[in-house]
Design a protein around this motif. Structure first.
Motif, PDB file in Angstrom:
ATOM      1  N   ARG A 292     -11.796  85.475  57.384  1.00 28.83           N
ATOM      2  CA  ARG A 292     -10.565  85.779  56.660  1.00 28.83           C
ATOM      3  C   ARG A 292      -9.451  84.802  57.041  1.00 28.83           C
ATOM      4  O   ARG A 292      -8.648  84.400  56.187  1.00 28.83           O
ATOM      5  N   PHE A 293      -9.393  84.423  58.304  1.00 26.93           N
ATOM      6  CA  PHE A 293      -8.410  83.448  58.775  1.00 26.93           C
ATOM      7  C   PHE A 293      -8.616  82.112  58.046  1.00 26.93           C
ATOM      8  O   PHE A 293      -7.664  81.528  57.498  1.00 26.93           O
ATOM      9  N   ALA A 294      -9.844  81.633  58.002  1.00 27.57           N
ATOM     10  CA  ALA A 294     -10.139  80.359  57.331  1.00 27.57           C
ATOM     11  C   ALA A 294      -9.794  80.431  55.846  1.00 27.57           C
ATOM     12  O   ALA A 294      -9.177  79.511  55.290  1.00 27.57           O
ATOM     13  N   ARG A 295     -10.162  81.524  55.192  1.00 27.05           N
ATOM     14  CA  ARG A 295      -9.883  81.677  53.762  1.00 27.05           C
ATOM     15  C   ARG A 295      -8.378  81.783  53.502  1.00 27.05           C
ATOM     16  O   ARG A 295      -7.882  81.259  52.510  1.00 27.05           O
ATOM     17  N   LEU A 296      -7.658  82.458  54.376  1.00 24.13           N
ATOM     18  CA  LEU A 296      -6.205  82.552  54.264  1.00 24.13           C
ATOM     19  C   LEU A 296      -5.601  81.153  54.241  1.00 24.13           C
ATOM     20  O   LEU A 296      -4.755  80.830  53.396  1.00 24.13           O
ATOM     21  N   LEU A 297      -6.047  80.298  55.178  1.00 29.33           N
ATOM     22  CA  LEU A 297      -5.543  78.932  55.252  1.00 29.33           C
ATOM     23  C   LEU A 297      -5.933  78.131  54.011  1.00 29.33           C
ATOM     24  O   LEU A 297      -5.108  77.412  53.441  1.00 29.33           O
ATOM     25  N   ASP A 298      -7.183  78.234  53.588  1.00 25.10           N
ATOM     26  CA  ASP A 298      -7.665  77.447  52.451  1.00 25.10           C
ATOM     27  C   ASP A 298      -7.033  77.866  51.138  1.00 25.10           C
ATOM     28  O   ASP A 298      -6.811  77.040  50.254  1.00 25.10           O
ATOM     29  N   GLU A 299      -6.746  79.149  50.990  1.00 21.90           N
ATOM     30  CA  GLU A 299      -6.223  79.667  49.729  1.00 21.90           C
ATOM     31  C   GLU A 299      -4.698  79.789  49.725  1.00 21.90           C
ATOM     32  O   GLU A 299      -4.106  80.119  48.699  1.00 21.90           O
ATOM     33  N   GLY A 300      -4.062  79.541  50.872  1.00 27.83           N
ATOM     34  CA  GLY A 300      -2.608  79.597  50.952  1.00 27.83           C
ATOM     35  C   GLY A 300      -2.048  80.981  50.656  1.00 27.83           C
ATOM     36  O   GLY A 300      -0.959  81.103  50.114  1.00 27.83           O
ATOM     37  N   ARG A 301      -2.761  82.014  51.063  1.00 28.15           N
ATOM     38  CA  ARG A 301      -2.319  83.391  50.815  1.00 28.15           C
ATOM     39  C   ARG A 301      -1.463  83.888  51.974  1.00 28.15           C
ATOM     40  O   ARG A 301      -1.821  84.811  52.688  1.00 28.15           O
TER      41      ARG A 301
ATOM     42  N   GLU B 191       6.013  81.142  58.279  1.00 31.33           N
ATOM     43  CA  GLU B 191       6.962  80.083  57.924  1.00 31.33           C
ATOM     44  C   GLU B 191       6.369  78.706  58.225  1.00 31.33           C
ATOM     45  O   GLU B 191       6.474  77.783  57.415  1.00 31.33           O
ATOM     46  N   PHE B 192       5.723  78.559  59.376  1.00 31.70           N
ATOM     47  CA  PHE B 192       5.101  77.282  59.733  1.00 31.70           C
ATOM     48  C   PHE B 192       4.002  76.921  58.731  1.00 31.70           C
ATOM     49  O   PHE B 192       3.905  75.775  58.291  1.00 31.70           O
ATOM     50  N   MET B 193       3.173  77.898  58.360  1.00 32.91           N
ATOM     51  CA  MET B 193       2.081  77.623  57.416  1.00 32.91           C
ATOM     52  C   MET B 193       2.647  77.216  56.054  1.00 32.91           C
ATOM     53  O   MET B 193       2.143  76.284  55.427  1.00 32.91           O
ATOM     54  N   ARG B 194       3.682  77.897  55.604  1.00 39.78           N
ATOM     55  CA  ARG B 194       4.304  77.543  54.318  1.00 39.78           C
ATOM     56  C   ARG B 194       4.863  76.118  54.353  1.00 39.78           C
ATOM     57  O   ARG B 194       4.687  75.351  53.407  1.00 39.78           O
ATOM     58  N   LYS B 195       5.550  75.776  55.433  1.00 39.03           N
ATOM     59  CA  LYS B 195       6.153  74.438  55.548  1.00 39.03           C
ATOM     60  C   LYS B 195       5.096  73.348  55.664  1.00 39.03           C
ATOM     61  O   LYS B 195       5.363  72.189  55.351  1.00 39.03           O
ATOM     62  N   GLY B 196       3.895  73.701  56.131  1.00 36.20           N
ATOM     63  CA  GLY B 196       2.836  72.716  56.311  1.00 36.20           C
ATOM     64  C   GLY B 196       2.094  72.349  55.040  1.00 36.20           C
ATOM     65  O   GLY B 196       1.278  71.428  55.034  1.00 36.20           O
ATOM     66  N   GLU B 197       2.409  73.044  53.944  1.00 35.07           N
ATOM     67  CA  GLU B 197       1.733  72.750  52.686  1.00 35.07           C
ATOM     68  C   GLU B 197       2.102  71.352  52.205  1.00 35.07           C
ATOM     69  O   GLU B 197       3.257  70.941  52.278  1.00 35.07           O
ATOM     70  N   VAL B 198       1.096  70.627  51.720  1.00 34.10           N
ATOM     71  CA  VAL B 198       1.313  69.299  51.151  1.00 34.10           C
ATOM     72  C   VAL B 198       0.918  69.381  49.683  1.00 34.10           C
ATOM     73  O   VAL B 198      -0.211  69.772  49.358  1.00 34.10           O
ATOM     74  N   GLN B 199       1.849  69.029  48.807  1.00 33.98           N
ATOM     75  CA  GLN B 199       1.613  69.115  47.365  1.00 33.98           C
ATOM     76  C   GLN B 199       0.328  68.379  46.975  1.00 33.98           C
ATOM     77  O   GLN B 199       0.147  67.216  47.330  1.00 33.98           O
ATOM     78  N   GLY B 200      -0.573  69.062  46.303  1.00 31.55           N
ATOM     79  CA  GLY B 200      -1.805  68.449  45.805  1.00 31.55           C
ATOM     80  C   GLY B 200      -2.925  68.374  46.820  1.00 31.55           C
ATOM     81  O   GLY B 200      -4.033  67.968  46.488  1.00 31.55           O
ATOM     82  N   GLN B 201      -2.660  68.720  48.063  1.00 34.98           N
ATOM     83  CA  GLN B 201      -3.702  68.662  49.092  1.00 34.98           C
ATOM     84  C   GLN B 201      -4.255  70.065  49.349  1.00 34.98           C
ATOM     85  O   GLN B 201      -3.512  71.032  49.400  1.00 34.98           O
ATOM     86  N   ARG B 202      -5.555  70.140  49.499  1.00 33.94           N
ATOM     87  CA  ARG B 202      -6.218  71.411  49.791  1.00 33.94           C
ATOM     88  C   ARG B 202      -7.047  71.248  51.064  1.00 33.94           C
ATOM     89  O   ARG B 202      -7.263  70.132  51.522  1.00 33.94           O
ATOM     90  N   THR B 203      -7.476  72.371  51.610  1.00 32.89           N
ATOM     91  CA  THR B 203      -8.327  72.337  52.803  1.00 32.89           C
ATOM     92  C   THR B 203      -9.542  73.224  52.608  1.00 32.89           C
ATOM     93  O   THR B 203      -9.532  74.157  51.808  1.00 32.89           O
TER      94      THR B 203
ATOM     95  N   ASN C 284     -15.802  76.842  66.909  1.00 31.57           N
ATOM     96  CA  ASN C 284     -15.547  75.468  66.516  1.00 31.57           C
ATOM     97  C   ASN C 284     -15.223  75.504  65.035  1.00 31.57           C
ATOM     98  O   ASN C 284     -15.690  76.383  64.299  1.00 31.57           O
ATOM     99  N   SER C 285     -14.436  74.559  64.580  1.00 32.06           N
ATOM    100  CA  SER C 285     -14.086  74.510  63.169  1.00 32.06           C
ATOM    101  C   SER C 285     -13.992  73.056  62.731  1.00 32.06           C
ATOM    102  O   SER C 285     -13.534  72.195  63.493  1.00 32.06           O
ATOM    103  N   ILE C 286     -14.456  72.815  61.517  1.00 28.95           N
ATOM    104  CA  ILE C 286     -14.264  71.516  60.881  1.00 28.95           C
ATOM    105  C   ILE C 286     -13.380  71.759  59.671  1.00 28.95           C
ATOM    106  O   ILE C 286     -13.620  72.679  58.888  1.00 28.95           O
ATOM    107  N   VAL C 287     -12.338  70.952  59.558  1.00 25.90           N
ATOM    108  CA  VAL C 287     -11.395  71.106  58.453  1.00 25.90           C
ATOM    109  C   VAL C 287     -11.455  69.844  57.599  1.00 25.90           C
ATOM    110  O   VAL C 287     -11.265  68.735  58.103  1.00 25.90           O
ATOM    111  N   TYR C 288     -11.734  70.046  56.314  1.00 28.04           N
ATOM    112  CA  TYR C 288     -11.773  68.960  55.337  1.00 28.04           C
ATOM    113  C   TYR C 288     -10.482  69.019  54.520  1.00 28.04           C
ATOM    114  O   TYR C 288     -10.135  70.066  53.989  1.00 28.04           O
ATOM    115  N   TYR C 289      -9.782  67.903  54.421  1.00 29.28           N
ATOM    116  CA  TYR C 289      -8.570  67.790  53.610  1.00 29.28           C
ATOM    117  C   TYR C 289      -8.924  66.979  52.366  1.00 29.28           C
ATOM    118  O   TYR C 289      -9.468  65.873  52.493  1.00 29.28           O
TER     119      TYR C 289
END
Length: 137
Positions: free
Chosen positions: A19-28, A58-70, A91-96
């Motif tokens: 759920r943590f990973a999906r939250l980050l990927d989906e920006g929810r 607030e940090f997660m919202r500010k970290g959003e980059v227009q057009g970029q997904r993870t 361990n986690s691998i993050v693809y941008y």
């Protein structure tokens, strides 16, 4: 056969990491309370030490980059239960990437977390993120 409590707890904590990973990927960001406690503490190289759900969101919202997904992939989850608390790491691998394109940046990291049982289920009360490597593609 019924699932034992420790096994059920491990499954719930594993789902919590997903759920943590999906939250980050989906920006929810409004759903952050389904992953974190209200008094969560997050330690990360990008955000420093963040305390409280509001500061983390607030940090997660500010970290959003227009057009970029993870896309976060979480592996090697290890859970050490101790009653209503657990030490959990992964361990986690993050693809941008940008829609329809191959990743332009990839990073590997370690997550060391404390999860606690709340009336609403297991939540992360502390998260420590340690980068392992990065690669520009």
């Amino acid at each position: 056969m019924p699932t034992s409590a420790p096994t059920a707890d491990r499954i719930e904590i594993t789902d919590l990491f997903t759920r943590f990973a999906r939250l980050l990927d989906e920006g929810r960001w409004d759903d952050a309370g389904t992953v974190f406690t209200d008094d969560v503490t997050v330690h990360s190289p990008r955000g420093g030490d963040l305390s409280g759900l509001g500061a983390v969101v607030e940090f997660m919202r500010k970290g959003e980059v227009q057009g970029q997904r993870t896309q976060h992939t979480t592996t090697d989850l290890l859970v050490d239960l101790d009653g209503d608390q657990a030490a959990a790491s992964s361990n986690s691998i993050v693809y941008y990437y940008r829609d329809g394109r191959a990743p332009h940046f990839t990073g590997g990291l370690r997550q060391d977390c404390t999860a606690v049982r709340t009336p609403a289920g297991w939540r992360l009360s502390e998260v420590r993120i340690t980068p392992a490597w990065t690669r520009e593609n």
